[in-house]
Design an enzyme around this catalytic site. Structure first.
Site, PDB file in Angstrom:
ATOM      1  N   ASP A  45       0.888  -1.249   0.091  1.00  0.00           N
ATOM      2  CA  ASP A  45       0.094  -0.006   0.093  1.00  0.00           C
ATOM      3  C   ASP A  45       1.107   1.296  -0.100  1.00  0.00           C
ATOM      4  O   ASP A  45       1.808   1.248   0.718  1.00  0.00           O
ATOM      5  CB  ASP A  45      -0.875   0.064   1.223  1.00  0.00           C
ATOM      6  CG  ASP A  45      -2.091   0.665   0.893  1.00  0.00           C
ATOM      7  OD1 ASP A  45      -3.059   0.449   0.925  1.00  0.00           O
ATOM      8  OD2 ASP A  45      -1.707   1.956   1.223  1.00  0.00           O
ATOM      9  N   HIS A  47      -7.010  -5.903   2.165  1.00  0.00           N
ATOM     10  CA  HIS A  47      -6.037  -5.301   2.890  1.00  0.00           C
ATOM     11  C   HIS A  47      -5.303  -6.349   3.923  1.00  0.00           C
ATOM     12  O   HIS A  47      -6.055  -7.043   4.871  1.00  0.00           O
ATOM     13  CB  HIS A  47      -6.280  -4.027   3.794  1.00  0.00           C
ATOM     14  CG  HIS A  47      -7.005  -2.876   3.131  1.00  0.00           C
ATOM     15  ND1 HIS A  47      -6.107  -1.841   2.868  1.00  0.00           N
ATOM     16  CD2 HIS A  47      -8.157  -2.742   2.629  1.00  0.00           C
ATOM     17  CE1 HIS A  47      -7.098  -0.987   2.214  1.00  0.00           C
ATOM     18  NE2 HIS A  47      -8.305  -1.709   1.984  1.00  0.00           N
ATOM     19  N   HIS A  80     -10.329  -5.361  -3.213  1.00  0.00           N
ATOM     20  CA  HIS A  80      -8.977  -5.724  -2.711  1.00  0.00           C
ATOM     21  C   HIS A  80      -9.205  -6.099  -1.296  1.00  0.00           C
ATOM     22  O   HIS A  80     -10.126  -5.464  -0.699  1.00  0.00           O
ATOM     23  CB  HIS A  80      -7.931  -4.385  -2.809  1.00  0.00           C
ATOM     24  CG  HIS A  80      -8.525  -3.296  -2.473  1.00  0.00           C
ATOM     25  ND1 HIS A  80      -9.266  -2.349  -3.177  1.00  0.00           N
ATOM     26  CD2 HIS A  80      -8.435  -2.477  -1.414  1.00  0.00           C
ATOM     27  CE1 HIS A  80     -10.020  -1.464  -2.524  1.00  0.00           C
ATOM     28  NE2 HIS A  80      -9.194  -1.262  -1.437  1.00  0.00           N
ATOM     29  N   VAL A 112     -10.935   2.770  -3.571  1.00  0.00           N
ATOM     30  CA  VAL A 112     -10.573   2.349  -5.052  1.00  0.00           C
ATOM     31  C   VAL A 112     -11.594   1.122  -5.361  1.00  0.00           C
ATOM     32  O   VAL A 112     -11.817   0.404  -4.477  1.00  0.00           O
ATOM     33  CB  VAL A 112      -9.201   1.704  -4.863  1.00  0.00           C
ATOM     34  CG1 VAL A 112      -8.803   1.135  -6.365  1.00  0.00           C
ATOM     35  CG2 VAL A 112      -8.011   2.507  -4.784  1.00  0.00           C
ATOM     36  N   ASN A 130     -13.151  -3.072   2.717  1.00  0.00           N
ATOM     37  CA  ASN A 130     -14.015  -2.161   2.735  1.00  0.00           C
ATOM     38  C   ASN A 130     -14.954  -2.051   1.602  1.00  0.00           C
ATOM     39  O   ASN A 130     -14.496  -2.098   0.415  1.00  0.00           O
ATOM     40  CB  ASN A 130     -13.180  -0.751   2.928  1.00  0.00           C
ATOM     41  CG  ASN A 130     -12.188  -0.333   3.851  1.00  0.00           C
ATOM     42  OD1 ASN A 130     -12.555  -1.061   4.978  1.00  0.00           O
ATOM     43  ND2 ASN A 130     -11.180   0.059   3.677  1.00  0.00           N
TER      44      ASN A 130
HETATM   45  P1  5GP Z   1      -9.553   1.186   0.099  1.00  0.00           P
HETATM   46  O1  5GP Z   1      -9.701   2.785   0.742  1.00  0.00           O
HETATM   47  O2  5GP Z   1     -10.327   1.275  -1.168  1.00  0.00           O
HETATM   48  O3  5GP Z   1     -10.273   0.380   1.000  1.00  0.00           O
HETATM   49  O4  5GP Z   1      -8.300   1.057  -0.073  1.00  0.00           O
HETATM   50  C1  5GP Z   1      -7.368   1.570  -1.061  1.00  0.00           C
HETATM   51  C2  5GP Z   1      -5.978   1.599  -0.631  1.00  0.00           C
HETATM   52  O5  5GP Z   1      -5.231   2.016  -1.708  1.00  0.00           O
HETATM   53  C3  5GP Z   1      -5.839   2.594   0.424  1.00  0.00           C
HETATM   54  O6  5GP Z   1      -5.179   2.204   1.482  1.00  0.00           O
HETATM   55  C4  5GP Z   1      -4.553   3.390  -0.426  1.00  0.00           C
HETATM   56  O7  5GP Z   1      -3.496   4.101   0.443  1.00  0.00           O
HETATM   57  C5  5GP Z   1      -3.949   2.498  -1.413  1.00  0.00           C
HETATM   58  N1  5GP Z   1      -3.898   3.229  -2.449  1.00  0.00           N
HETATM   59  C6  5GP Z   1      -4.172   4.582  -3.055  1.00  0.00           C
HETATM   60  N2  5GP Z   1      -3.514   4.906  -4.186  1.00  0.00           N
HETATM   61  C7  5GP Z   1      -2.431   3.801  -4.398  1.00  0.00           C
HETATM   62  C8  5GP Z   1      -1.448   3.679  -5.371  1.00  0.00           C
HETATM   63  O8  5GP Z   1      -1.459   4.422  -6.228  1.00  0.00           O
HETATM   64  N3  5GP Z   1      -0.852   2.716  -5.133  1.00  0.00           N
HETATM   65  C9  5GP Z   1      -0.772   1.830  -4.173  1.00  0.00           C
HETATM   66  N4  5GP Z   1       0.111   0.841  -4.069  1.00  0.00           N
HETATM   67  N5  5GP Z   1      -1.580   2.016  -3.174  1.00  0.00           N
HETATM   68  C10 5GP Z   1      -2.682   2.941  -3.451  1.00  0.00           C
END
Ligand code: 5GP
Ligand code: ZN
Length: 114
Positions: free
Chosen positions: A30, A102, A100, A96, A87
């Site tokens: 991340d 975590h 995915h 995103v 999430n």
């Molecule tokens: P969500 O909030 O959708 O559950 O998790 C999305 C995750 O993607 C977040 O923890 C955020 O830090 C991570 N993230 C956002 N943009 C990028 C990116 O460009 N590269 C990587 N490796 N992680 C990202």
């Protein structure tokens, strides 16, 4: 999907620190880690959210948890405990919209989550 961040990383159009890859799953660090170990386990196939899973994705989900098991051991977080989090939807913090998981470890976690 051309406008999807994780599809871009899967296809190599966008940079990502990939730590695992097979035919159905990638795992990457991340970019904004919430724990000393914070890895995202991402299906190669674009699935927007957990609610968009279909019957045919059962094998994929099993594979994702198998990768989580393997990475937790590899990353040295299996003994002290770790968390796997999805999430689902903006209200739960999904930012995103490509499914995915975590994988978080390397610190203690409170319950219930915030
Ligand atoms: P969500 O909030 O959708 O559950 O998790 C999305 C995750 O993607 C977040 O923890 C955020 O830090 C991570 N993230 C956002 N943009 C990028 C990116 O460009 N590269 C990587 N490796 N992680 C990202
Ligand atoms: Zn995608």
């Amino acid at each position: 999907m051309s406008d999807c961040l994780f599809c871009g990383i899967v296809e190599g159009r966008i940079k990502g620190e990939v730590v695992y890859r097979d035919n159905s799953v990638i795992a990457l660090k991340d970019v904004n880690p919430k724990a000393p170990v914070h890895i995202l386990i991402v299906p190669i196939k674009h699935i927007a959210t957990l609610l968009d899973l279909e019957q045919g994705d059962k094998g994929l989900i099993s594979e994702i948890f198998s990768v989580a098991n393997q990475l937790a051991k590899q990353q040295g977080i299996s003994k002290d405990g770790f968390r796997v989090v999805v999430n689902c939807g903006a209200g739960a913090g999904q930012s995103v919209f490509h499914l995915h998981f975590h994988l978080l470890g390397g610190r203690s976690f409170s319950w219930p989550p915030g």
